[in-house]
Structures are given as C-alpha cells and as structure tokens.
Design an enzyme around this catalytic site. Sequence first.
Site, PDB file in Angstrom:
ATOM      1  N   ASP A   1     -37.641 -47.189  11.926  1.00 60.68           N
ATOM      2  CA  ASP A   1     -37.078 -47.148  10.579  1.00 60.68           C
ATOM      3  C   ASP A   1     -36.101 -45.975  10.470  1.00 60.68           C
ATOM      4  O   ASP A   1     -36.360 -44.879  10.970  1.00 60.68           O
ATOM      5  CB  ASP A   1     -38.202 -46.997   9.542  1.00 60.68           C
ATOM      6  N   ILE A   2     -34.979 -46.208   9.825  1.00 68.77           N
ATOM      7  CA  ILE A   2     -33.939 -45.175   9.694  1.00 68.77           C
ATOM      8  C   ILE A   2     -34.388 -44.023   8.793  1.00 68.77           C
ATOM      9  O   ILE A   2     -33.863 -42.913   8.903  1.00 68.77           O
ATOM     10  CB  ILE A   2     -32.633 -45.824   9.156  1.00 68.77           C
TER      11      ILE A   2
ATOM     12  N   ASN B   1     -43.832 -55.133   2.303  1.00 66.56           N
ATOM     13  CA  ASN B   1     -43.395 -55.082   0.905  1.00 66.56           C
ATOM     14  C   ASN B   1     -42.738 -56.414   0.559  1.00 66.56           C
ATOM     15  O   ASN B   1     -41.883 -56.902   1.302  1.00 66.56           O
ATOM     16  CB  ASN B   1     -42.406 -53.934   0.719  1.00 66.56           C
TER      17      ASN B   1
ATOM     18  N   GLY C   1     -41.811 -53.509  -3.886  1.00 66.71           N
ATOM     19  CA  GLY C   1     -40.912 -52.453  -3.419  1.00 66.71           C
ATOM     20  C   GLY C   1     -40.014 -52.873  -2.272  1.00 66.71           C
ATOM     21  O   GLY C   1     -39.493 -52.021  -1.546  1.00 66.71           O
ATOM     22  N   GLN C   2     -39.813 -54.179  -2.118  1.00 69.11           N
ATOM     23  CA  GLN C   2     -38.946 -54.657  -1.031  1.00 69.11           C
ATOM     24  C   GLN C   2     -37.483 -54.342  -1.346  1.00 69.11           C
ATOM     25  O   GLN C   2     -36.989 -54.669  -2.420  1.00 69.11           O
ATOM     26  CB  GLN C   2     -39.118 -56.173  -0.855  1.00 69.11           C
TER      27      GLN C   2
ATOM     28  N   HIS D   1     -39.898 -58.209   7.112  1.00 69.31           N
ATOM     29  CA  HIS D   1     -40.154 -57.163   8.101  1.00 69.31           C
ATOM     30  C   HIS D   1     -41.532 -56.583   7.869  1.00 69.31           C
ATOM     31  O   HIS D   1     -42.004 -56.490   6.736  1.00 69.31           O
ATOM     32  CB  HIS D   1     -39.089 -56.058   8.037  1.00 69.31           C
TER      33      HIS D   1
ATOM     34  N   HIS E   1     -43.625 -53.223   8.298  1.00 66.29           N
ATOM     35  CA  HIS E   1     -43.630 -51.790   8.569  1.00 66.29           C
ATOM     36  C   HIS E   1     -44.904 -51.448   9.348  1.00 66.29           C
ATOM     37  O   HIS E   1     -45.989 -51.938   9.012  1.00 66.29           O
ATOM     38  CB  HIS E   1     -43.721 -50.985   7.267  1.00 66.29           C
TER      39      HIS E   1
HETATM   40  P1  5GP Z   1     -38.444 -52.358   2.367  1.00 69.59           P
HETATM   41  O1  5GP Z   1     -38.122 -51.336   1.328  1.00 69.59           O
HETATM   42  O2  5GP Z   1     -37.609 -53.603   2.202  1.00 69.59           O
HETATM   43  O3  5GP Z   1     -39.902 -52.663   2.514  1.00 69.59           O
HETATM   44  O4  5GP Z   1     -38.075 -51.692   3.752  1.00 69.59           O
HETATM   45  C1  5GP Z   1     -36.785 -51.612   4.239  1.00 69.59           C
HETATM   46  C2  5GP Z   1     -36.801 -50.512   5.278  1.00 69.59           C
HETATM   47  O5  5GP Z   1     -35.659 -50.661   6.091  1.00 69.59           O
HETATM   48  C3  5GP Z   1     -36.748 -49.105   4.687  1.00 69.59           C
HETATM   49  O6  5GP Z   1     -37.883 -48.373   5.121  1.00 69.59           O
HETATM   50  C4  5GP Z   1     -35.442 -48.536   5.215  1.00 69.59           C
HETATM   51  O7  5GP Z   1     -35.542 -47.168   5.550  1.00 69.59           O
HETATM   52  C5  5GP Z   1     -35.171 -49.401   6.435  1.00 69.59           C
HETATM   53  N1  5GP Z   1     -33.761 -49.588   6.733  1.00 69.59           N
HETATM   54  C6  5GP Z   1     -32.774 -49.946   5.864  1.00 69.59           C
HETATM   55  N2  5GP Z   1     -31.598 -50.042   6.494  1.00 69.59           N
HETATM   56  C7  5GP Z   1     -31.845 -49.745   7.798  1.00 69.59           C
HETATM   57  C8  5GP Z   1     -31.009 -49.662   8.944  1.00 69.59           C
HETATM   58  O8  5GP Z   1     -29.797 -49.883   8.910  1.00 69.59           O
HETATM   59  N3  5GP Z   1     -31.610 -49.328  10.129  1.00 69.59           N
HETATM   60  C9  5GP Z   1     -32.950 -49.067  10.213  1.00 69.59           C
HETATM   61  N4  5GP Z   1     -33.426 -48.749  11.409  1.00 69.59           N
HETATM   62  N5  5GP Z   1     -33.763 -49.133   9.144  1.00 69.59           N
HETATM   63  C10 5GP Z   1     -33.214 -49.463   7.956  1.00 69.59           C
END
Ligand code: 5GP
Length: 114
Positions: free
Chosen positions: A30-31, A87, A93-94, A100, A102
């Site tokens: 994760d970034i 999420n 909180g998606q 995906h 986590h």
């Molecule tokens: P969500 O909030 O949808 O459950 O999770 C999305 C996740 O994707 C977040 O934790 C966010 O940091 C990660 N993310 C978003 N854009 C990128 C990206 O370009 N590269 C990587 N490696 N992670 C990303």
Amino acid sequence: MAECVFCKIAGGEIPTEFLYQDEHLVAFKDINPQAPVHFLVVPKKHIPNLLAINDDDVKLLPAIQKIIVQLTGELGIAEGGFRVVVNTGNHGGQTVPHLHFHVLGGRLLDWPPG
Ligand code: 5GP
Ligand code: ZN
C-alpha cells in the site's frame, strides 16, 4: 477500466513492484501504509467491490486466501498475527472502487476500528 488506478497497476501502466502476481491476481505494498506491513491483494479483473462478485469471480477467493497465507509467512507477520480488511462502499470507507484485500500486520491493531 480506463481511469481505475488498480487496473493501471495490475495492467503494468503504473510501474509497481509486485509481491506476487499470476494470471488473475497481483499483490503490492500500500502506498500509504497503516502498519509496518500493509499490502493489497487485487484481482486483475475490474470488480468494483465485494457486492459485485459473480459466480465466476467467487472462484478467486480461495486463491486470494492462499496468497495471503503465503505472503504473511514470507513477510514475517504470520506468527504475530495480522488483519485482512475489505472496505466496501461508503460506510465501509472504500476509496478505490476496484476490489482489494488489505493485509495489515507488524503491530498490535486496535479493535473496534474507527
Ligand atoms: P480503500 O480505502 O479503498 O479500502 O483502500 C485503497 C488503498 O489503496 C488505500 O490504502 C491507499 O493508500 C491505496 N492506494 C491508493 N492509490 C494507490 C497507488 O497508486 N498505489 C498503491 N500502492 N496503493 C494505493
Ligand atoms: Zn479497476
């Protein structure tokens, strides 16, 4: 999907170091990590979230579970324990509308989540 960041990562359009990849799935860090180890397991197919999984997509779930077990072992968090989070939707909180999983570990995680 043209504007989807995870489609771009899975398709190689955004260069990313994969922890795992095969025909159907990729895993990468994760970034914006929320724990010492925080990676995502992502189907290459654009599936918006868990609610959108069809009868064919559901076959990916055992493979995702297997990759999680493999990578948590390789990254040293299996023994200490970890958390798997999916999420889903607004209240979940998606923020990225591409399914995906986590995986977070390497520290004691609070419960309940905020
Ligand atoms: P969500 O909030 O949808 O459950 O999770 C999305 C996740 O994707 C977040 O934790 C966010 O940091 C990660 N993310 C978003 N854009 C990128 C990206 O370009 N590269 C990587 N490696 N992670 C990303
Ligand atoms: Zn996508």
